[in-house]
Design an enzyme around this catalytic site. Sequence first.
Site, PDB file in Angstrom:
ATOM      1  N   GLY A   1       0.553   5.542   0.909  1.00 13.69           N
ATOM      2  CA  GLY A   1      -0.258   6.617   1.445  1.00 13.69           C
ATOM      3  C   GLY A   1       0.473   7.929   1.410  1.00 13.69           C
ATOM      4  N   GLY A   2      -0.040   8.895   2.126  1.00  9.57           N
ATOM      5  CA  GLY A   2       0.528  10.228   2.097  1.00  9.57           C
ATOM      6  C   GLY A   2       1.841  10.342   2.830  1.00  9.57           C
ATOM      7  N   MET A   3       2.115   9.430   3.775  1.00 11.79           N
ATOM      8  CA  MET A   3       3.341   9.519   4.565  1.00 11.79           C
ATOM      9  C   MET A   3       4.333   8.418   4.248  1.00 11.79           C
ATOM     10  SD  MET A   3       1.956  10.446   8.366  1.00 11.79           S
ATOM     11  CE  MET A   3       3.516   9.853   9.000  1.00 11.79           C
TER      12      MET A   3
ATOM     13  N   THR B   1       5.078   4.149   2.412  1.00 11.94           N
ATOM     14  CA  THR B   1       4.717   3.017   1.568  1.00 11.94           C
ATOM     15  C   THR B   1       4.994   1.742   2.358  1.00 11.94           C
ATOM     16  OG1 THR B   1       5.301   4.256  -0.414  1.00 11.94           O
ATOM     17  CG2 THR B   1       5.095   1.864  -0.635  1.00 11.94           C
ATOM     18  N   VAL B   2       4.072   0.814   2.288  1.00 13.17           N
ATOM     19  CA  VAL B   2       4.193  -0.437   3.026  1.00 13.17           C
ATOM     20  C   VAL B   2       4.555  -1.548   2.052  1.00 13.17           C
ATOM     21  CG1 VAL B   2       3.040  -2.064   4.556  1.00 13.17           C
ATOM     22  CG2 VAL B   2       2.498   0.368   4.676  1.00 13.17           C
TER      23      VAL B   2
ATOM     24  N   ASP C   1      -6.467   6.497  16.700  1.00  7.34           N
ATOM     25  CA  ASP C   1      -6.933   6.295  15.323  1.00  7.34           C
ATOM     26  C   ASP C   1      -7.588   4.927  15.197  1.00  7.34           C
ATOM     27  OD1 ASP C   1      -5.506   6.274  11.978  1.00  7.34           O
ATOM     28  OD2 ASP C   1      -7.404   7.047  12.710  1.00  7.34           O
TER      29      ASP C   1
ATOM     30  N   LYS D   1       7.445  -0.612   6.666  1.00 10.03           N
ATOM     31  CA  LYS D   1       6.821   0.685   6.370  1.00 10.03           C
ATOM     32  C   LYS D   1       7.939   1.707   6.210  1.00 10.03           C
ATOM     33  CE  LYS D   1       4.228   2.839   9.461  1.00 10.03           C
ATOM     34  NZ  LYS D   1       3.027   3.219  10.228  1.00 10.03           N
TER      35      LYS D   1
ATOM     36  N   ALA E   1       0.851  -1.190   0.000  1.00 13.37           N
ATOM     37  CA  ALA E   1       0.000   0.000   0.000  1.00 13.37           C
ATOM     38  C   ALA E   1       0.882   1.235   0.000  1.00 13.37           C
ATOM     39  CB  ALA E   1      -0.934   0.003   1.218  1.00 13.37           C
TER      40      ALA E   1
END
Length: 721
Positions: free
Chosen positions: A27-29, A31-32, A141, A47, A25
């Site tokens: 995201g904005g911060m 990558t996994v 979260d 991550k 995946a």
Amino acid sequence: MQDEPLDPLIGATIDDRYLVLAKVARGGMSTVYLAKDIRLNRNIALKILHPHLATDNAFIERLQREAWSAASLSHPHVVQIHDHGVGAAHAYLVLEYIDGHTLREVINSSAPLTPRQALDLLDPIVEGLAAAHAAGLVHRDVKPENVLISRSGWVKIGDFGLSRAVTTTTNTATLLGTVGYIAPELVNGDGGDARSDIYSAGIMLYELLTGEQPFRGKIPIAVAMQHVRDDAPPPSAAVPGLPAEMDELVRYMTEKDPDHRPANGASLLEDLRHIRRTLTPEELDAGGTRRHGNPAALSAATPGSADTEALSAAVDGFATPLGNPTEAIDNGGAGDQANGTTVIDAPLYPTSVIPAANRLYVDDAADTATNTPHFGAAGTESGAGVDHESAEIAPAGLSKREARAAAKDRAKAAARPITTLGSAHPRRRAAIWILVVAVLGLLLAAAGWFLALGPGALATVPNVHNKTVGQAQVLIQDQGFELAATSEVFNEKTAAGLVVDTDPTAGTEQRKFRGVTILVSRGPVLYPVAALAGKTLADAKAALAGGHLAVGAVAEAFDEKAKAGTVVSQNPQPGTEFRSGTKVDLVVSKGPKPIPVPSLVGRTSADAQSALKGVGLVAAVAPDQVNSATVPAGSVVSQSPGDGTLTAGGKVTLTISKGPKMVMVPDVVGKQVDAARAQLEALGFKVKVENVFGGFFGTVRFQDPQGVEAPEGSTVTLRVI
């Protein structure tokens, strides 16, 4: 999982230890990636912070805080962090690899869930939060994307990237979290604590029970303000039938004031398990219209059991390592995946974690079998690791070497069996085998008889169509079948009370011990005729079609009360029952019948009113009468309307004559005849001229009448000489 071939990290090794296998995946911060720990030869989730953030000190500090916070937790329902690193090229976290799927995928494929299923999923989540809260950590979260479920059914809460140590963070912390689950105090900038996680878990429970979030909007700020302003609706409003305890639990967990919520995860966990124990099986299984799979597939072991049994939900086709679901690709996991996971049934006997035994090895130092303490030479109780041979007290008169040899001999003797386990007596063993073979033979013979001649033999179901029930039962029993209960069915062709068919149908071969159900006709299905009077023709046709009937002949007729185009009458009458397709005749109104208006001028008032009444009209006499030179007094001078048609009860206004108008006749004697004529005619009189002696001079010498009143239009005679 499909890799992106252009990603330069695929196939690379990070810090000479982590081999990157595939991208999971982005995201904005960060990558996994799915990676392999080369040293320990195991799969891990890697991550990696985006390059443009790897040099940002604030993000690096946040990454380190995430590692420290998550590493302090060690719990079966919390994703474990293994390592973290910050180098010149990459900043990364190494996380436990979870081969499974997220709770979001369960919601997308299976919600709404029953209270039993929702509590089974929420229990381990809250247990993990309770462990975090006990360690002084807040997740901040909590949402379905951050709950991971392994293929074996273990539920773990991950991504403590937004967590913070309660004891080291002020209440002015930056607002973080996903807007759909964020607590009101975080929106207001008041900071959060363990009760913020409770609020988010309450929103997640609502979504498990209903399949949707309680607050939705087109922009995130609108959703955030709903969390601050509005109370979460009860889930039973969206899914009727849910027990009131679930509404109360959602309300309790999502109170706007944190002081009114459970204090932490441990407190909530106690409430969850108490509610689970008090709900009846019917209440636990209420609601939950599943979209896929078997509802039992999400059933878990009793929450809070000592051995923490895993959820008996197996999901095929996913390998979802821990990522940062807050930064998920596309829609953050809120929508359906392209290839959605289907929750399949759990195994019959789900795997459980078995408690460890008191002793793992025979040569453990502690003697757990007898709990007898061993003492050293000083007489004090010794702990683990005592050498029992050296601790033995040597018999008197023996040296240490001789004592050790004697102990060795005793050990050999203890290991030597004192009873020989030889074979049984040959004759006895032969008798046992003969008995076993005889029993097996009897069983085989019984099975053969059962399947060939007995109730297990095959037979053909006879044809009993149009037979009475008694006749059908005799024929079926003659074939050796057992009779099941009869069942009544509607049938258009078979008379009521006679057999329509059997289940299984005639001609089918089956075992005799299996029952045969006789289907008895109730006759044709009869449908009641609806009341159609007052309906429009179109509505009447639709009502008949919906009632499995048809429209027959449609006639029209004048009706004084029914509106034109509406049904006046029907045949058959309402309430009677007929077969499907029976026609119903209708009479439709043409409205009131038109009546021609008769001509009444010149008729007396009484005669005119009688004539109108005779045709169904109403006479209205005008209050003022008028003079008429042609219509005698008391007769009709005019009428309104004068012609055309009216409906029954229509009004005709009559104006009555009061006779001709009386006019004074002037004296015209001595005037020339033409002047006299003009003067009289101007007054409405008719003039008759009689010439005397030829009327040579044209002078009026006599008139009749003269100087008196005469009816307008009457004749004045003039004699002219």
